[in-house]
Design a protein around this motif. Sequence first.
Motif, PDB file in Angstrom:
ATOM      1  N   HIS A   1      -6.869   6.490  -7.971  1.00  0.00           N
ATOM      2  CA  HIS A   1      -6.898   7.938  -8.434  1.00  0.00           C
ATOM      3  C   HIS A   1      -5.527   8.169  -9.168  1.00  0.00           C
ATOM      4  O   HIS A   1      -5.669   9.225  -9.800  1.00  0.00           O
TER       5      HIS A   1
ATOM      6  N   GLU B   1      -7.753   4.126  -2.979  1.00  0.00           N
ATOM      7  CA  GLU B   1      -7.104   5.300  -2.623  1.00  0.00           C
ATOM      8  C   GLU B   1      -6.119   5.605  -3.691  1.00  0.00           C
ATOM      9  O   GLU B   1      -6.438   5.680  -5.131  1.00  0.00           O
ATOM     10  N   GLU B   2      -4.727   6.024  -3.638  1.00  0.00           N
ATOM     11  CA  GLU B   2      -3.845   6.301  -4.561  1.00  0.00           C
ATOM     12  C   GLU B   2      -3.801   5.355  -5.642  1.00  0.00           C
ATOM     13  O   GLU B   2      -3.782   5.778  -6.886  1.00  0.00           O
TER      14      GLU B   2
ATOM     15  N   ARG C   1       1.133   4.350  -2.731  1.00  0.00           N
ATOM     16  CA  ARG C   1       1.135   5.802  -2.300  1.00  0.00           C
ATOM     17  C   ARG C   1       2.587   6.653  -2.706  1.00  0.00           C
ATOM     18  O   ARG C   1       2.398   7.677  -3.001  1.00  0.00           O
TER      19      ARG C   1
ATOM     20  N   GLY D   1      -5.326  -0.590   0.537  1.00  0.00           N
ATOM     21  CA  GLY D   1      -6.604  -0.012   0.021  1.00  0.00           C
ATOM     22  C   GLY D   1      -6.356   0.372  -1.514  1.00  0.00           C
ATOM     23  O   GLY D   1      -5.889   1.356  -1.614  1.00  0.00           O
TER      24      GLY D   1
ATOM     25  N   HIS E   1       0.921  -1.216   0.076  1.00  0.00           N
ATOM     26  CA  HIS E   1      -0.014   0.033   0.031  1.00  0.00           C
ATOM     27  C   HIS E   1       0.882   1.276   0.119  1.00  0.00           C
ATOM     28  O   HIS E   1       0.663   2.316  -0.568  1.00  0.00           O
TER      29      HIS E   1
END
Length: 345
Positions: free
Chosen positions: A268, A264-265, A239, A261, A235
């Motif tokens: 996106h 999330e990044e 990020r 997750g 993760h």
Amino acid sequence: MVNWVVSLAGPRRISLEPCSPDPLGPGHVRVRTRYSGISAGTELTLYRGSNPRLSKDWDDVSRMFVPRQSTVPYPLVGFGYEEVGEVVEVAPDVPDRRAGQVVWGIWGHRAEAVVPAGAVHPLPPDVDPLAAVFARPGAVALTAVLAGDLHLGDWVAVFGQGVIGLLATRLAALSGARVVAVDRVPTRLAHATRLGARIAVDAGAESAAAVLRRATGGRGADVCLELSGAYPALHEAIRSTAHAGRVVAAGFYQGQADGLGLGEEFHHNRIQLVAAQVSGPTPAPGMAGRWTGARVAHTFMDLVAEGSVDPLPLVSHVVDASAVADALALLDRGDADVLQVVLRF
């Protein structure tokens, strides 16, 4: 004459057991083991009982895991893939091997093995035999680096500075990347710095993503190599990566993906997530026809022979094979000073 082999009777039930020697057939050689390295990834999953092959069957046709149809075939004998030894007998039809040759290959944790002649590879006489236990871990590391498609000047973060992560750090630096090493163990980060990392990040004290953004003017890493096998590290690697950058997931992940997750990044920033696995036909689809598993392993050993990579400082423990239970327990505890543990036969 008695041979000896490492046997796993069940989770954390490991021993060195006697077995009969195999006959020497045509096209084969008999190798007496000197050293056999223990993998802190795959082998620990077998030792702990968390490897998916212990609870499911792998179907070669569909290339999928399917429900297991039978009980686990304990004992598991002769696993291991970091061996170096001496040829002691050669079949009459084998012209290019001779008794006395020091060779490396994969024949498992056993005192002696009969293997096809083409499955063992001579070690140059000026290379320490102990270095040859790194042929397979080095191939894993090089596979991850090749799958990352690194370029001169790229910012590359390597998550996890165990044996394979440290080798990947060195290989990434040799590729011309600006390497950032990420781990929670200060001694491993010190190794990474000596191997060419420009920045060492203690993941227990600061965010690797924040460090990468600062170092790159807010952009993030071009490529991240995740070699710890920990979902939170994967993760954080996502990020840390620049928009449309690449993350190579080369760790052996176990269980459910707690701490990861993907909404999330990953979502996106449109991160490209690539799996690297050393046993595939090629490190990455774009390399098909040029790079094979054999070429990867031989390339790593060529780098060792020429002095570009020195893996010997990563050997932290050499123990007699009779103490294999202690060796696996040592790795299982995860002590900070443990890197490559090697069985001596």
